[in-house]
Design an enzyme around this catalytic site. Structure first.
Site, PDB file in Angstrom:
ATOM      1  N   HIS B 140      -4.034   1.690   3.259  1.00  0.00           N
ATOM      2  CA  HIS B 140      -3.801   3.068   2.825  1.00  0.00           C
ATOM      3  C   HIS B 140      -3.895   3.150   1.312  1.00  0.00           C
ATOM      4  CE1 HIS B 140      -0.909   6.616   2.187  1.00  0.00           C
ATOM      5  NE2 HIS B 140      -2.080   7.097   2.534  1.00  0.00           N
ATOM      6  N   CYS B 164       5.737   1.761   2.185  1.00  0.00           N
ATOM      7  CA  CYS B 164       5.377   2.903   1.339  1.00  0.00           C
ATOM      8  C   CYS B 164       5.229   4.185   2.144  1.00  0.00           C
ATOM      9  CB  CYS B 164       4.077   2.619   0.579  1.00  0.00           C
ATOM     10  SG  CYS B 164       4.309   1.375  -0.690  1.00  0.00           S
ATOM     11  N   HIS B 165       4.382   4.151   3.157  1.00  0.00           N
ATOM     12  CA  HIS B 165       4.129   5.379   3.905  1.00  0.00           C
ATOM     13  C   HIS B 165       4.197   5.167   5.409  1.00  0.00           C
ATOM     14  CE1 HIS B 165       2.266   5.867  -0.088  1.00  0.00           C
ATOM     15  NE2 HIS B 165       2.869   7.017  -0.022  1.00  0.00           N
ATOM     16  N   GLY B 166       4.800   4.044   5.811  1.00  0.00           N
ATOM     17  CA  GLY B 166       5.140   3.851   7.216  1.00  0.00           C
ATOM     18  C   GLY B 166       4.028   3.373   8.142  1.00  0.00           C
ATOM     19  N   PRO B 179      -0.392   6.185   8.111  1.00  0.00           N
ATOM     20  CA  PRO B 179      -1.651   6.781   7.653  1.00  0.00           C
ATOM     21  C   PRO B 179      -2.768   5.796   7.275  1.00  0.00           C
ATOM     22  CG  PRO B 179      -0.064   6.769   5.854  1.00  0.00           C
ATOM     23  CD  PRO B 179       0.634   6.218   7.065  1.00  0.00           C
TER      24      PRO B 179
END
Lengths: 432, 200
Positions: B140, B164-166, B179
């Site tokens: 990502h 950070c963003h799962g 993501p």
């Protein structure tokens, strides 16, 4: 505005200089007697504050560069050395770090002032575009400066933001990767990256200073906008810049510096992130990567959009859309004070930006993600839908006949009955 | 030079042969443009990875001390390389997944063709199914996923979890929850003996 100069060199040396380089003449015409609308409020003082903050950042930055070491081994330690060993290093470094926040605070007030009073409308489009360009350069400069600390947040902010360019791989395979490695000078953020960020961080403020000169030049062609948005019609509508606005700007600057001083001396790390006092570690990502507060609204936009490339386009578009504001707004009236419908959308936009700032600091999940998307939608809808549509359907309130009437009331003489127009010089003497 | 008045009298331009003037103008301008463009490339290319960076492009790693179920992280080209000695259960979980169910159906293995499907065979070391060697960077935005150390949360698929963003990765390093758009990349590497690999 003042096309005919009123500068009169009084001594021989001044006359000698004036015929060779008329710099004193320009300063006199542009910053002493320059005719300025008599009704400017305190929202107009941020231009002077911003000039001062640019000077603060350049002066503190240059002396910090005398002690800073732009290597991966030395960077973090050299900053602690500045804080502990260098004479007054703590003051200079905190002034530079807090100064960046204050600089952005003033820049955002200045930008919202321009948006509210329609200062981007003809004939001030170039003035506005140069302002947006300065904002872009400020963002780049602040981002590079933050990376130089080489703490955990610095390192991972650079990693995440430079990796945004790799999204171009979805357009042309390999393009993004090639570009990112070119930016890094390696296969990851490392020593070459830090060194070039330092070189560019030193360069950019001087480019900003150059664009600021063009910004002021573009301001001095049509002259200042004002809270009514009504053009200057007679010299009676103006006062000379000095002493009226030098005093007003000076007072506002002192007020601003009190806030700067409170943060600098009592809470220098209030706006920073504790993780940046941990040295950069390429093997460990911090649990939450958050940028400095002044980037949070744009970070929220980036994370609200689920697609990587579209997220990057949203991030860049968030600033880029400002370039087109002079042509997106279809209203004939400059000042939002006379726009009963648009006014509500404007203040909703201000709230939207603050909300995006809050959401940018939260984990992008659940309701935070939902509101992040909602606010991102309104952010762009404000520019792309509200500005063109409301300008066409709205019936503005009646504008005052002149700036003087807006100050002294409708009983004051109409421009037609006013005494014959005076030159800028006699206007200056008249009120002095 | 033949005409001493050329410096003050612009009409000489009309008197002279215009085609000869054009040749000089275009020739001089073109030469300056090509010279400028040629200088532009060194100015841009100096930012690309330099010789010393490229010379560090390969490393040797000894796998002998890594027991089943253990993982190590080594640095290659400034990037973390995850090496995991997978348990039989982890291999079984990875082989049981259909490629059609994956977010990214490609193996992303530098040792295989670009269009190789993301089967566990194509992700794991050749002939040595328990070994997984990959670049430990979330696809990502470049964070380092958790899951190498014993106590760390490994996500719902038992592989890696990016804080950070799962994004979540399975035991073959394939992205299962976004993501992140792609599976973690496999670097070019070869076994130089039964227990040694060269990366790069």
């Amino acid at each position: 505005m003042a096309h005919s100069s009123t500068y009169k060199p009084s001594t021989g040396i001044e006359r000698w200089f004036d015929s060779r380089l008329p710099l004193p003449r320009m300063m006199h015409d542009q910053f002493m007697v320059f005719p300025t609308p008599r009704n400017l409020n305190y929202w107009w003082t941020f231009g002077g504050i911003l000039s001062f903050m640019l000077a603060v950042q350049i002066v503190t930055g240059i002396v910090l560069a005398m002690h800073y070491v732009p290597t991966t081994e030395g960077a973090f330690d050299s900053i602690e050395k500045i804080m502990r060993d260098v004479n007054w290093g703590w003051l200079l470094r905190y002034a530079h770090a807090v100064g960046a926040s204050m600089f952005f605070l003033a820049a955002y007030f200045h930008t919202f002032r321009g948006l509210y009073y329609g200062s981007y409308k003809a004939p001030r489009e170039i003035l506005w575009i140069l302002g947006v360009l300065i904002l872009l350069l400020m963002i780049a400069t602040a981002f590079m400066g933050y990376s130089l600390v080489w703490g955990q947040m610095s390192f991972w902010a650079v990693t995440v933001i430079t990796n945004l360019f790799s999204s171009l791989d979805t357009l042309i395979p390999g393009l993004g990767t090639t570009l990112v490695q070119w930016i890094w000078g390696g296969f990851s953020v490392g020593a070459p990256t830090l060194n070039r960020l330092f070189a560019l961080h030193y360069l950019f403020p001087f480019i900003i200073a150059g664009v600021v000169i063009l910004h002021i030049w573009a301001l001095h062609i049509p002259g200042n906008n004002n809270p009514t948005g009504v053009d200057v019609k007679t010299p009676k509508d103006t006062v000379p810049f000095h002493p009226y606005y030098t005093i007003k700007d000076g007072f506002a600057l002192v007020m601003f510096l009190i806030l700067f001083g409170v943060l600098l001396f009592y809470a220098p790390n209030f706006l920073g992130h504790a993780d940046n006092y941990i040295e950069a570690n390429p093997l460990q990502t911090p649990p939450h990567i958050v940028p400095e507060w002044y980037f949070l609204p744009f970070y929220a936009i980036l994370r609200a959009i689920p697609d990587k490339l579209l997220g990057v386009i949203g991030l860049i578009g968030g600033i880029g859309v400002l370039f087109f504001v002079p042509w997106l707004d279809t209203s004939r009236v400059r000042s939002t004070s006379y726009r009963p419908i648009y006014k509500w959308f404007f203040w909703l936009f201000v709230i939207d930006c603050v909300a995006l700032g809050y959401l940018g600091a939260q984990a992008p999940e659940g309701w935070y993600l939902f509101f992040g998307r909602l606010c991102t939608f309104y952010y762009f809808a404000f520019f792309l839908i509200v500005m063109p549509v409301v300008g066409l359907i709205e019936r503005p309130k009646k504008l005052p006949g002149s700036i003087t009437q807006s100050v002294l009331g409708p009983d004051s003489k109409r421009p037609a009955e006013a005494p014959p127009p005076r030159t800028a010089a006699t206007a200056g003497e008249g009120v002095a | 030079m033949a005409n001493p008045d050329t410096s003050t009298d612009p009409s000489f331009l009309g008197d002279d042969d215009p085609s000869r003037r054009d040749v000089i103008l275009i020739g001089a301008g073109g030469f300056a443009a090509i010279g400028g463009a040629a200088m532009l490339w060194p100015l841009l290319d100096q930012m690309n990875p330099d010789a010393s960076t490229l010379s560090l492009a390969s490393i040797d790693v000894d796998l002998a001390p890594i027991d089943e179920g253990q993982a190590i992280t080594v640095m290659w080209r400034g990037k973390p390389i995850f090496i995991r000695h997978r348990t039989a259960k982890e291999v079984e979980e990875a082989t049981g997944v259909k490629v059609d169910d994956l977010i990214d159906p490609l193996a992303r293995n530098a040792n295989l063709p670009d269009d190789a499907p993301a089967t566990d065979d194509n992700r794991a070391a050749p002939e040595r199914e328990p070994w997984l060697v990959m670049i430990g960077i979330c696809t990502h935005l470049g964070c380092i996923p958790q899951g190498q150390a014993p106590g760390q949360y490994k996500g719902d698929y038992g592989g890696w979890f990016c804080p950070c963003h799962g994004s979540q990765y399975d035991t073959a390093g394939r992205v299962r929850v976004g993501p992140a758009p792609q599976n973690m990349y496999i670097p070019p590497y070869t076994f130089t003996s039964d227990t040694k690999i060269t990366i790069g």
